[in-house]
Design a protein around this motif. Structure first.
Motif, PDB file in Angstrom:
ATOM      1  N   PRO A  26       0.835  -1.208   0.000  1.00  0.00           N
ATOM      2  CA  PRO A  26       0.000   0.000   0.000  1.00  0.00           C
ATOM      3  C   PRO A  26       0.864   1.249   0.000  1.00  0.00           C
ATOM      4  O   PRO A  26       1.988   1.246   0.508  1.00  0.00           O
ATOM      5  N   GLU A  27       0.332   2.301  -0.590  1.00  0.00           N
ATOM      6  CA  GLU A  27       1.052   3.567  -0.590  1.00  0.00           C
ATOM      7  C   GLU A  27       0.992   4.168   0.807  1.00  0.00           C
ATOM      8  O   GLU A  27       0.104   3.871   1.593  1.00  0.00           O
ATOM      9  N   ASN A  28       1.959   5.029   1.097  1.00  0.00           N
ATOM     10  CA  ASN A  28       1.957   5.690   2.399  1.00  0.00           C
ATOM     11  C   ASN A  28       0.722   6.561   2.528  1.00  0.00           C
ATOM     12  O   ASN A  28       0.417   7.348   1.648  1.00  0.00           O
ATOM     13  N   GLU A  29       0.039   6.402   3.641  1.00  0.00           N
ATOM     14  CA  GLU A  29      -1.139   7.215   3.872  1.00  0.00           C
ATOM     15  C   GLU A  29      -0.707   8.597   4.352  1.00  0.00           C
ATOM     16  O   GLU A  29       0.218   8.732   5.131  1.00  0.00           O
ATOM     17  N   THR A  31      -1.274  11.706   6.583  1.00  0.00           N
ATOM     18  CA  THR A  31      -1.977  12.076   7.800  1.00  0.00           C
ATOM     19  C   THR A  31      -2.404  13.529   7.682  1.00  0.00           C
ATOM     20  O   THR A  31      -1.596  14.398   7.398  1.00  0.00           O
ATOM     21  N   SER A  32      -3.670  13.789   7.897  1.00  0.00           N
ATOM     22  CA  SER A  32      -4.177  15.159   7.853  1.00  0.00           C
ATOM     23  C   SER A  32      -3.558  15.957   8.987  1.00  0.00           C
ATOM     24  O   SER A  32      -3.336  15.443  10.084  1.00  0.00           O
TER      25      SER A  32
END
Length: 95
Positions: A26-29, A31-32
């Motif tokens: 998975p791609e790096n999420e 963070t808002s």
């Protein structure tokens, strides 16, 4: 031997399916990140920290600078200081 020959396509399919899942990272999420200054809330999720007008700073170490949510309830770890937005940053409109 014929049984093994007949099973080879199934074995290859199972191996291919396993490999597809095993090597699909998975791609790096992202963070808002939100900050608050003078009663206004700023979304700085894709904004760099720095001194420019389109950047923000966390000055000092007296309070929490960044949060993961717009309600400012979940602090971003290791983000201490007073949030200071650059002049070009636009606050989120209030409801």
């Amino acid at each position: 031997m014929n049984k093994v020959k007949g099973a080879l396509p199934i074995i290859a399919f199972v191996f291919a399916a396993f490999a597809a899942f095993a090597f699909n990272f998975p791609e790096n999420e992202v963070t808002s990140k939100y900050g608050s200054h003078a009663g206004d809330i700023y979304d700085v999720t894709n904004v760099n920290m720095g001194p420019d007008t389109d950047e923000y700073q966390c000055n000092g170490e007296t309070s929490q600078c960044l949060f993961e949510d717009q309600e400012l309830q979940n602090p971003v770890s290791s983000s201490w200081g007073e949030f200071d937005p650059g002049d070009a940053l636009i606050p989120i409109p209030t409801k």
